[in-house]
Scaffold this motif. Sequence first.
Motif, PDB file in Angstrom:
ATOM      1  N   ALA A 195       0.008   6.574   3.933  1.00 52.23           N
ATOM      2  CA  ALA A 195      -0.649   5.442   3.295  1.00 52.23           C
ATOM      3  C   ALA A 195       0.172   4.190   3.559  1.00 52.23           C
ATOM      4  O   ALA A 195       1.381   4.188   3.375  1.00 52.23           O
ATOM      5  CB  ALA A 195      -0.774   5.691   1.798  1.00 52.23           C
ATOM      6  N   VAL A 227     -12.125   0.984   1.634  1.00 54.07           N
ATOM      7  CA  VAL A 227     -10.877   1.076   0.877  1.00 54.07           C
ATOM      8  C   VAL A 227      -9.687   1.369   1.784  1.00 54.07           C
ATOM      9  O   VAL A 227      -8.566   1.006   1.482  1.00 54.07           O
ATOM     10  CB  VAL A 227     -11.024   2.143  -0.228  1.00 54.07           C
ATOM     11  N   ARG A 228      -9.926   1.963   2.929  1.00 55.07           N
ATOM     12  CA  ARG A 228      -8.839   2.244   3.850  1.00 55.07           C
ATOM     13  C   ARG A 228      -8.634   1.119   4.853  1.00 55.07           C
ATOM     14  O   ARG A 228      -7.853   1.240   5.775  1.00 55.07           O
ATOM     15  CB  ARG A 228      -9.102   3.560   4.591  1.00 55.07           C
ATOM     16  N   LYS A 266       0.807  -1.219   0.000  1.00 49.69           N
ATOM     17  CA  LYS A 266       0.000   0.000   0.000  1.00 49.69           C
ATOM     18  C   LYS A 266       0.842   1.272   0.000  1.00 49.69           C
ATOM     19  O   LYS A 266       0.320   2.375   0.000  1.00 49.69           O
ATOM     20  CB  LYS A 266      -0.920   0.017   1.228  1.00 49.69           C
ATOM     21  N   PRO A 275       3.173   3.850  -1.770  1.00 50.21           N
ATOM     22  CA  PRO A 275       3.543   4.234  -3.135  1.00 50.21           C
ATOM     23  C   PRO A 275       5.054   4.194  -3.329  1.00 50.21           C
ATOM     24  O   PRO A 275       5.806   4.502  -2.398  1.00 50.21           O
ATOM     25  CB  PRO A 275       3.005   5.665  -3.268  1.00 50.21           C
ATOM     26  N   LEU A 307     -18.125   1.402   0.108  1.00 48.12           N
ATOM     27  CA  LEU A 307     -16.862   1.118   0.792  1.00 48.12           C
ATOM     28  C   LEU A 307     -15.740   1.995   0.247  1.00 48.12           C
ATOM     29  O   LEU A 307     -14.570   1.771   0.534  1.00 48.12           O
ATOM     30  CB  LEU A 307     -16.522  -0.366   0.668  1.00 48.12           C
ATOM     31  N   GLU A 308     -16.136   2.954  -0.590  1.00 44.97           N
ATOM     32  CA  GLU A 308     -15.231   4.012  -1.036  1.00 44.97           C
ATOM     33  C   GLU A 308     -14.097   3.540  -1.928  1.00 44.97           C
ATOM     34  O   GLU A 308     -13.012   4.105  -1.933  1.00 44.97           O
ATOM     35  CB  GLU A 308     -14.674   4.778   0.178  1.00 44.97           C
ATOM     36  N   PHE A 309     -14.361   2.478  -2.692  1.00 42.51           N
ATOM     37  CA  PHE A 309     -13.333   2.017  -3.625  1.00 42.51           C
ATOM     38  C   PHE A 309     -13.283   2.895  -4.866  1.00 42.51           C
ATOM     39  O   PHE A 309     -12.261   2.963  -5.531  1.00 42.51           O
ATOM     40  CB  PHE A 309     -13.573   0.556  -4.036  1.00 42.51           C
ATOM     41  N   LEU A 317      -1.523   6.567  -5.835  1.00 43.27           N
ATOM     42  CA  LEU A 317      -1.468   5.180  -5.356  1.00 43.27           C
ATOM     43  C   LEU A 317      -1.637   4.203  -6.511  1.00 43.27           C
ATOM     44  O   LEU A 317      -2.687   3.603  -6.685  1.00 43.27           O
ATOM     45  CB  LEU A 317      -2.552   4.915  -4.309  1.00 43.27           C
TER      46      LEU A 317
END
Lengths: 624, 359
Positions: free
Chosen positions: A161, A234-235, A97, A99, B245-247, B214
Motif C-alpha cells: 500500500a 480508491v486505489r 498511504k 500504514p 470507485l470502491e471507497f 489503513l
Amino acid sequence: MIGRSDTRSIKDSREERRLFEHRARTGLAFVIVFLLALVGRYVWLQVIAYENFSTRSESNRVNVRPLVPNRGLIYDRRGRVIAENRPAYRLEIVPEKVPGKTDGLDALLDELSTLVELNEDVRRSFHKTRRHYQMFDSVPVKFNLSEQEVARFAVNRHRFAGADVVSYLSRSYPYGELLTHVLGYVGRVDEHDIARLDKGNYRGTRTIGKIGVERYREKILHGTSGFERVESNVRGRVVRVLERRGAIAGTDLVLSIDVAVQQAAWDALGERPGSVVAIDPADGSIIALVSKPAYNPNDFVSGISQRAYKAILDTPYRPLFNRALMGTYGPGSTLKPFIGLAGLELEVVSPQTRMFSSGTFYIEGFSRPYHDWKDGGHGWVTMKTALEQSVNTYFYQLALDLGIDRMHAYLSQFGFGSITGVDMTGEGEGLLPSREWKQNSHGEPWYPGETVIAGIGQGFNLVTPLQLANAVATLVNGGKRHAPRLLYAAKKAGDERAERTNAPIAFEVPVKDTRAWQTVLSGMDRVVNGPLGTAKEVAVNTRYRVGGKTGTAQVYMLDQDATVTDEEVAQHLRDHALFVAFAPVNVPRIAIAVVVEHGGAGSKVAAPVARATLDAWLDQELTP
Amino acid sequence: MPVWMGVPRLDPVLLVLLVLVIFFGLLVLYSASGKDLEMVYRQSVRLGVGIVAMLAISQVPPHTLRIWTPWLYVIGIIMLLATWALGVGRGTQRWLDLGLIRFQPSELMKLAVPMMVAWYLHARVLPPALKAVMVALLILLVPTLLIARQPDLGTALLVAASGVFTLYLAGLRWRVLLGLGAVMAAAMPVLWLIMKEYQRDRVRTFLNPEADPLGHGWNIIQSKIAVGSGGLSGKGWLQGTQSNLEFIPERHTDFILAVLSEEFGLIGVMGLMLVYILLIARGLHIASNARDTGSRLLAGSLSLTLFVYVLVNGGMVSGVLPVVGVALPLISYGGTSAVTLLIGFGVLMSIHGHRKFIR
C-alpha cells in the motif's frame, strides 16, 4: 409469578396469551421508536449534513494530477542528439498511504528491498527528500528500475500500500563524459532545488538540471506542466478523465558544439588533464569546450551512490572540475600578441622598431636578471620576429615602456580579468593585475619588476581557457568581442524549425591602426609558418594556413639560474603547456585555446592538440 | 386458510414483503458488486436454496420442530466446541470444515437458542419463576460465550438477543429485564457515547480485529460520506461514486446499506425500514395467533431478532454503533445468514399455518 409459589403449578393459557400480546405490542412500539431514531440519524446525514458529505464524496472521486512536460532535447550544431529522453520506470511512495509512521515506511522499504535493490544511499536520500514533499505527494525512491525489478513489483503490487512503479522519461547522454562539462546533467530534485523552483510548474517533475547547460537553460528545457482532473478509484486507478490541459514540452536546443571537433580535441589530449576551447570568431559560438578528465553524467541522473561519487572524488586531477570554465592558468607567452598590439596601438613601438636580445635583460639600476628562453638571446628582432620566436626581451622592454596601467587598461578590453558572459554558470574571472589590485589584495605598491614579467604573461596574470580563446577570437575578428554562446538555436514546442540565437557583443575594441592588428596577426602567422617559429610542426601538411602562439605557465618557481629539463621534474610540478591559434589566417573560421596541464613547453604537447582540433573543424568547413 | 399454488402453509403477507426485500437487495448488490452478474447469480442461488428451505420448514408442524429442538441445540453446542478445537477462518475460528461445505455453527445457534428457550419455557408457568429464568439464561449464555470467544461479537449479540427476547415475551418482570439490560448495556451505544476517543479506538480494535489497518475509522468515514452524499433521493441506481470507485469497504456485505443509501437516498432508506417494520409487525401478529406457548414465544423472538439485525447494521453503517459484523437481513451478500433468516421465516410460516382457528 415469581414469589407466588402457591399458584405456579397451574398454567393459565388465556392469561399467558394476554401477557404475550401486551409484551408483543410494547415490543413493536420499541422497535418502531428505535428504527425511527435510526432513520433520524439518516435524516441528519442525508439532509442536514448533506452539503458536507457531498463535497467530501466529490473530493474523493476527483483527483488533480500533474502532467509532466517532456524535457527539451539537445542537439549539437550538426544535428546529433546529445541529450535525449528514454522511457524508464521509477519506484515512488506516497507516505500518507503507508500504514504506520516512519516505522511503517522503513518496514515498507524493507519489504520492497526483496524485489527492488534498495541500498542505504537510496533510503537515506528518500528520507531526506521526503521531508520537502507533502504527505500526499508521491516521493521518488529509486529511478531507472531494471526490467526484472519492474516485473517483480508488478506481480506483488497489491502487497504494498502506498508504493507504486511509475513510468517516466529518463534523461540520457549518449556521448557520456565527452560532453559532461558542456551539458552538465539532471538529477533528483533536492531540498535546495525545491526552495528555488516554481512549485506549481514542478508539481510532477522529479529531476532538474544541476549544472552545465541543463542547469543554465533549465527554464526553457523544462517546459510547462499541465494537469488532468481525473476520476479515480480508491486505489488511485484512473476511471475516466474529466478535464485535461496538456503539458507543453520544453524547448529543443541546438548547441554550437560540434561533437566531431569535441571528440578530436578530447582524443588529442589523451590521458593528460587539460582543456580545449574553440570559438567561431565570426559569431562567438563555441565549437568545442573540452575539460579533461571528466566523468559519466548518466551516473548522476538516477542518483549516484556514495561509493561511485567517492570514486570520482578520488580520481586524480579532479574530474568534477570544469577547467575550460573555471580553471585559471598563467597565460605565459600566449599573452604576448595582446601586449604587442597594445604597444603598436598606443604607439609605444612601431612595426619597424628593433630591439636587441642578448639573452638577459636588466631594469636600469637593478641587478636582477630576466632571461630569454634561448641561451645567448635572439639578436635583433622586430614585433613580428619577436612574436615568431617568442622573444622575452622585446616584451620586457615593451611592458616597461607601456607601464602596468596602460597594459591593464588595454588588455581588459579583450576580456582578461573578467567573465566572458558565456551562457553557463560558474565561470572564472581570471586575473589581470593592476596597481590598484595589488594595493588592495597585497597591501603593497606595484614594483617595476612585476611589470617586466607581466609583459610575458607571467607573475600575477591568470586566464581561463575560455577567456583566452575568446580573446584570440576578438583579436582575429577586428576587436569585436562576443559573449560566447553554447546555445546556437532553439526550437519551441510546436514550432516548425529552430530559431537561430546570436551571441551578444560584449565589447568592441577600438581599431586605431589596422596595420597594427595585421602586424600582430602576421607575427602569429610566423609562429607557425616562419623559419624560426616556435610551433612549426603545426603547419605540416595542412590544407589551410594557421596562426598561433605558444605559451608556458609556470607551476613551480625554479631557481632563476637553474637549468632543468622537463624530464627531470616530477609530472605534477611541470609547467602547463599552452597554445592559442586561429585558422585560416586570411579569413579565420576558428579561434582556439589549448591548455595541457603539466605538459611542459607549449609547442610540444599543446600545439598538436590544437592541430587535431583545427583539422576536425576546418576539414568540414572548408569542404564545399 | 388460503390455498395458494397447492402449498397450504404459506403466509402471503410475509412472502410479499420478503420478495420485496430480496428483489431490492439483488438490485443493490448488482451495483455494489460493480455490475458483477456472476455475484448476483450466486446470491440468487443461495436465496433460492434459502427459499426452498423456508418452504420445506413451513410444512413441518411446530410440535415436530419442538421435538427436534433439544437435539439441534446440543448438536450446535458440540459443533461450537469443535470450532474451538479445529475451526478455520481468517484470524478467527468461526467455520467448521465439513469436507463438502464449510459450516458456521454460530448461525445454527441463531435459531437453536430461541427454539431451545421457547422449548424450555413452553412447559413452564409464565411469567417464568426464578429457577426457570436461571435455566433459560444458562441456555442462552453458554452458546453466546462460545461464539463471543471466536471472536464473533455480532453473532453473539444476535444469539443473546434472541434468547432475551424469548424471556421478555414470556413475561419476564421488567425489573429483571432492566437488570439484564444493564448487563447488555456494557456492549451498547450508551457506553460508547461516554467513552474517550482513545478508548473508542481500543474498543474498535477489540470489536473487530479484522478492521482495515489503513487508518482507523476509514470504513466509518467512507461509509458516512456515502450515506450523506446520497441526500434525499440518492445519486441513482449504479451512479454511486463512493461505491463504484470502491471507497466503501465491504460494500457488498456488511456495508451494503451504505451503497443503498448513496444510490437511493433517504427515500430508499425509509422505504426499506418500512418493509422491515412491516415484517416484524407481521411476525408478531403471527406469534399472537400461535396455537401454543412455545410457538408464540419462538415466533415473537424470531421477529424481534430481525430488529436487532437492522438496528445494529444501520447504526454501524451510519457511524453511531461500533463496527460489528452484522449483516443487513436478506440484502447483504453471503449465504449463511440469508439461509438462516429464511429458515426462521419458514418457522414463522409453519406457526402461521398451524395457528389456532378460533380466537
